[in-house]
Scaffold this active site. Structure first.
Site, PDB file in Angstrom:
ATOM      1  N   LYS A 179     -10.931 -67.172  59.339  1.00 49.53           N
ATOM      2  CA  LYS A 179     -10.922 -68.464  58.606  1.00 49.53           C
ATOM      3  C   LYS A 179     -12.580 -68.680  58.529  1.00 49.53           C
ATOM      4  O   LYS A 179     -13.267 -69.211  59.514  1.00 49.53           O
ATOM      5  CB  LYS A 179     -10.228 -69.703  59.339  1.00 49.53           C
ATOM      6  CG  LYS A 179     -10.079 -70.799  58.339  1.00 49.53           C
ATOM      7  CD  LYS A 179      -9.815 -72.260  59.235  1.00 49.53           C
ATOM      8  CE  LYS A 179     -11.180 -72.891  59.622  1.00 49.53           C
ATOM      9  NZ  LYS A 179     -12.278 -73.039  58.808  1.00 49.53           N
ATOM     10  N   GLU A 255     -18.660 -68.015  71.242  1.00 46.82           N
ATOM     11  CA  GLU A 255     -19.947 -68.118  70.996  1.00 46.82           C
ATOM     12  C   GLU A 255     -20.595 -69.758  70.418  1.00 46.82           C
ATOM     13  O   GLU A 255     -20.195 -69.884  69.273  1.00 46.82           O
ATOM     14  CB  GLU A 255     -20.435 -67.240  70.106  1.00 46.82           C
ATOM     15  CG  GLU A 255     -20.128 -65.656  70.537  1.00 46.82           C
ATOM     16  CD  GLU A 255     -20.919 -64.575  69.702  1.00 46.82           C
ATOM     17  OE1 GLU A 255     -21.153 -64.750  68.583  1.00 46.82           O
ATOM     18  OE2 GLU A 255     -20.593 -63.431  70.219  1.00 46.82           O
ATOM     19  N   CYS A 289     -28.193 -71.172  66.048  1.00 43.07           N
ATOM     20  CA  CYS A 289     -27.536 -71.581  67.167  1.00 43.07           C
ATOM     21  C   CYS A 289     -28.750 -70.961  68.088  1.00 43.07           C
ATOM     22  O   CYS A 289     -29.024 -71.547  69.219  1.00 43.07           O
ATOM     23  CB  CYS A 289     -26.357 -70.716  67.541  1.00 43.07           C
ATOM     24  SG  CYS A 289     -26.498 -68.723  67.319  1.00 43.07           S
ATOM     25  N   GLU A 380     -28.361 -80.571  70.588  1.00 39.77           N
ATOM     26  CA  GLU A 380     -28.474 -79.426  69.563  1.00 39.77           C
ATOM     27  C   GLU A 380     -28.623 -80.331  68.436  1.00 39.77           C
ATOM     28  O   GLU A 380     -27.590 -80.890  67.711  1.00 39.77           O
ATOM     29  CB  GLU A 380     -27.368 -78.460  69.653  1.00 39.77           C
ATOM     30  CG  GLU A 380     -27.734 -77.420  68.595  1.00 39.77           C
ATOM     31  CD  GLU A 380     -26.358 -76.505  68.379  1.00 39.77           C
ATOM     32  OE1 GLU A 380     -25.316 -76.887  68.263  1.00 39.77           O
ATOM     33  OE2 GLU A 380     -26.799 -75.246  68.180  1.00 39.77           O
TER      34      GLU A 380
HETATM   35  P1  NAD Z   1     -17.861 -76.130  63.946  1.00 40.02           P
HETATM   36  O1  NAD Z   1     -17.226 -76.185  65.497  1.00 40.02           O
HETATM   37  O2  NAD Z   1     -17.672 -77.482  63.454  1.00 40.02           O
HETATM   38  O3  NAD Z   1     -16.812 -75.332  63.222  1.00 40.02           O
HETATM   39  C1  NAD Z   1     -16.781 -73.879  63.307  1.00 40.02           C
HETATM   40  C2  NAD Z   1     -15.481 -73.464  62.821  1.00 40.02           C
HETATM   41  O4  NAD Z   1     -14.476 -74.104  63.548  1.00 40.02           O
HETATM   42  C3  NAD Z   1     -15.213 -73.865  61.292  1.00 40.02           C
HETATM   43  O5  NAD Z   1     -14.468 -72.879  60.601  1.00 40.02           O
HETATM   44  C4  NAD Z   1     -14.075 -75.167  61.528  1.00 40.02           C
HETATM   45  O6  NAD Z   1     -13.228 -75.316  60.548  1.00 40.02           O
HETATM   46  C5  NAD Z   1     -13.468 -74.521  62.823  1.00 40.02           C
HETATM   47  N1  NAD Z   1     -12.654 -75.651  63.595  1.00 40.02           N
HETATM   48  C6  NAD Z   1     -13.190 -76.777  63.711  1.00 40.02           C
HETATM   49  N2  NAD Z   1     -12.183 -77.497  64.778  1.00 40.02           N
HETATM   50  C7  NAD Z   1     -11.207 -76.660  64.774  1.00 40.02           C
HETATM   51  C8  NAD Z   1     -10.203 -76.754  65.701  1.00 40.02           C
HETATM   52  N3  NAD Z   1      -9.691 -77.866  66.552  1.00 40.02           N
HETATM   53  N4  NAD Z   1      -9.239 -75.524  65.904  1.00 40.02           N
HETATM   54  C9  NAD Z   1      -9.617 -74.593  65.211  1.00 40.02           C
HETATM   55  N5  NAD Z   1     -10.711 -74.261  64.471  1.00 40.02           N
HETATM   56  C10 NAD Z   1     -11.459 -75.523  64.166  1.00 40.02           C
HETATM   57  O7  NAD Z   1     -19.342 -75.436  64.023  1.00 40.02           O
HETATM   58  P2  NAD Z   1     -20.054 -75.551  62.603  1.00 40.02           P
HETATM   59  O8  NAD Z   1     -20.759 -76.817  62.274  1.00 40.02           O
HETATM   60  O9  NAD Z   1     -19.559 -74.814  61.507  1.00 40.02           O
HETATM   61  O10 NAD Z   1     -21.117 -74.412  63.231  1.00 40.02           O
HETATM   62  C11 NAD Z   1     -22.548 -74.861  63.792  1.00 40.02           C
HETATM   63  C12 NAD Z   1     -22.376 -74.663  65.368  1.00 40.02           C
HETATM   64  O11 NAD Z   1     -22.314 -73.309  65.674  1.00 40.02           O
HETATM   65  C13 NAD Z   1     -23.583 -74.919  66.178  1.00 40.02           C
HETATM   66  O12 NAD Z   1     -23.168 -75.699  67.390  1.00 40.02           O
HETATM   67  C14 NAD Z   1     -24.289 -73.688  66.349  1.00 40.02           C
HETATM   68  O13 NAD Z   1     -25.007 -73.543  67.601  1.00 40.02           O
HETATM   69  C15 NAD Z   1     -22.984 -72.815  66.534  1.00 40.02           C
HETATM   70  N6  NAD Z   1     -23.094 -71.415  66.370  1.00 40.02           N
HETATM   71  C16 NAD Z   1     -23.175 -70.523  67.556  1.00 40.02           C
HETATM   72  C17 NAD Z   1     -23.520 -69.120  67.507  1.00 40.02           C
HETATM   73  C18 NAD Z   1     -23.658 -68.366  68.421  1.00 40.02           C
HETATM   74  O14 NAD Z   1     -23.731 -67.074  68.292  1.00 40.02           O
HETATM   75  N7  NAD Z   1     -23.637 -68.782  69.738  1.00 40.02           N
HETATM   76  C19 NAD Z   1     -23.995 -68.747  66.305  1.00 40.02           C
HETATM   77  C20 NAD Z   1     -23.741 -69.730  65.280  1.00 40.02           C
HETATM   78  C21 NAD Z   1     -23.332 -70.981  65.150  1.00 40.02           C
END
Ligand code: NAD
Length: 481
Positions: A179, A255, A289, A380
């Site tokens: 997804k 992650e 991130c 962040e």
């Molecule tokens: P997000 O958590 O808002 O969404 C990520 C994904 O999770 C999306 O596909 C979203 O639709 C899904 N999602 C949201 N709520 C959910 C739920 N309750 N159940 C199942 N799926 C759900 O994150 P974002 O805004 O897309 O990405 C940015 C974040 O990702 C930042 O915090 C960044 O630091 C982190 N990030 C971490 C890494 C790493 O490797 N550690 C890499 C890239 C980004």
């Protein structure tokens, strides 16, 4: 559908499909701020179908039963097709989220292809344990595929991070439901189409679009037919997914977010430190991130470093992400732009350069004198905003760097070899870069400490997560002792 708009379908069981009820949502180009594609909006029904297809492909299909050579050849074929469709994939990510096209072309798409090549070869060449036992037996390990993997991805490096999950999962014989983030659906649909074209059996790689809570994301993470959940995204979302996974005892890899510290010592090569520090915070408009969003500079070089760093930030080219000269594009969505703007509006400290840009863009922003407990120092921001502060001794620098609930990564710049090793050992982080940033070896562990995640992926760490390691114990001479 509006004229000129593209349609982004789900890919389920080898077919490109719309949602059962025909529901769609728009994907908005953050540079033009206008919708450019209509996306199939999935929910529990589509997620359920995709899991059923993946389950069937795993339980009855050839994919988990192939040898590593045969499966690896298909993964390499997919990598070839990614290369052949590089422009389509790069444009998909740039149009969905405003990533500079030079980064999408030069880094993200080649890295996506490399993820498939690396994990195909890693799985094929991987050595299992053989354990001769004193008792006249020997034990060995088999790495059995885990089953159906749900991969939930964020929007900041869409294709690159999706393939970082999908490639090892597939290489170890699992089937996958991916997804993508709702803001960046397009490249995932192209990827799944290319997998079908490469000859992957139906149901091996499925893509379902939709939101998280009460939508496709929650349906996938709560489905008991799923054997592994790999998630990249915000720490708060990671907590919700962890709770959903716990209900089914599904192993989960998280992650999560970061607040990377960057320590520049008096004895650093300042040109190197400035160059990497700029990349560490302003690449992808700070939506990384791993961003080096807390810059600590030792007092002896603080003034000179700040002057050079601010000059380099001001020299960056902002603008249309489809222009190859652009280094900083807009933020990925209106929602995200408003979030970053709220940090700028309430700013505590001295803004050395930066501020709001055109449309949803934010200029590279450098803030000095922010109190350590200010929101921009603790949370962040996920935008092109860095705080800079001086430090005295090495111990004080390390203490500042470690003063965060996050622990994804840290950077340090010094020409003193002993100090580099000493500080790298003392930093509380999943990855430490010394005199560089973002250089990756895909065999190395990748993941975070504390609020930055649970588990590690990469090389053997991906193998541990995406397989069920099995011990087989054999009697050598038929006697039991
Ligand atoms: P997000 O958590 O808002 O969404 C990520 C994904 O999770 C999306 O596909 C979203 O639709 C899904 N999602 C949201 N709520 C959910 C739920 N309750 N159940 C199942 N799926 C759900 O994150 P974002 O805004 O897309 O990405 C940015 C974040 O990702 C930042 O915090 C960044 O630091 C982190 N990030 C971490 C890494 C790493 O490797 N550690 C890499 C890239 C980004």
């Amino acid at each position: 559908m509006a004229a000129g708009m593209e349609f982004v379908p789900h890919v389920i069981d080898g077919a490109e499909v719309a949602s059962a009820a025909g529901a769609t949502f728009d994907s908005v180009d953050p540079w033009t701020r206008a919708p450019w594609a209509q996306v199939a909006l999935g929910g529990a029904v589509e997620a359920g179908r995709a899991v059923a297809a993946a389950r069937r492909a795993f339980d009855e299909g050839p994919w988990p039963r192939m040898g590593h050579g045969e499966r690896g050849a298909l993964l390499h074929r997919l990598a070839d097709l990614i290369g052949e469709h590089a422009e389509e994939l790069a444009l998909a990510d740039t149009t969905d989220m405003g990533k500079p096209i030079s980064d999408a072309r030069g880094k993200d798409v080649p890295r996506a292809a490399q993820n498939f090549r690396f994990f195909a070869d890693h799985a094929r060449l991987s050595v299992a344990d053989a354990l001769p036992m004193d008792s006249g037996h020997h034990a060995y390990t088999r790495y059995e595929p885990a089953g159906v993997v749900a991969a939930i991805a964020p929007w900041n490096f869409p294709l690159m991070l999706e393939t970082w999950k999908v490639a090892p999962a597939l290489a170890w014989g699992n089937t996958v439901v991916l997804k993508p983030a709702e803001d960046t659906p397009a490249s995932a649909a192209v990827l799944a189409r290319l997998a079908v074209q490469a000859g992957f059996p139906p149901g091996v790689l499925n893509v379902v679009h939709g939101y998280g809570p009460d939508s496709a994301g929650a349906a996938l993470t709560g489905d008991p037919r799923v054997d592994r959940i790999t998630f990249t995204g915000e720490s708060a979302t990671g907590r919700a997914i962890s709770a959903a996974a716990a209900a089914n005892l599904t192993p989960v890899s998280l992650e999560l977010g970061g607040k990377g510290a960057n320590l520049v010592f008096d004895d650093a090569d300042l040109a190197t430190a400035v160059d990497w520090s700029i990349k560490a915070i302003f690449t992808n408009a700070g939506q990384v991130c791993l961003a080096g969003s807390r810059l600590y500079v030792q007092r002896g070089v603080y003034g000179e470093f700040c002057d050079r760093f601010v000059a380099a930030a001001e020299a960056m080219t902002l603008g249309d992400p489809k222009d190859p000269a652009t280094q900083v594009g807009p933020l990925a969505s209106e929602t995200h732009y408003k979030k970053v703007r709220s940090y700028l509006e309430g700013i505590e400290g001295t803004v050395l350069t930066g501020g709001l840009g055109e449309g949803w863009a934010v200029r590279p922003t450098v803030v000095a004198d922010a109190p350590p407990d200010a929101r921009i120092c603790r949370e962040e921001v996920f935008g092109p905003l860095v705080t800079v502060a001086p430090f005295g001794t090495e111990e004080q620098g390390v203490a500042l760097a470690n003063d965060t609930p996050y622990g994804l990564n840290a950077m340090l710049f010094t020409e003193n070899l002993s100090r580099a090793h000493r500080v790298a050992a003392a930093l509380r982080a999943g990855t430490v870069w010394a005199n560089c940033f973002f250089i990756r070896d895909l065999r190395a562990p990748f993941g975070g400490v504390g609020a930055s995640g649970v588990g590690r992926e990469g090389g053997n760490f991906s193998r541990e997560f995406f397989t069920e390691p099995k011990a087989v114990v054999m009697a050598i001479d038929g006697q039991s002792r």
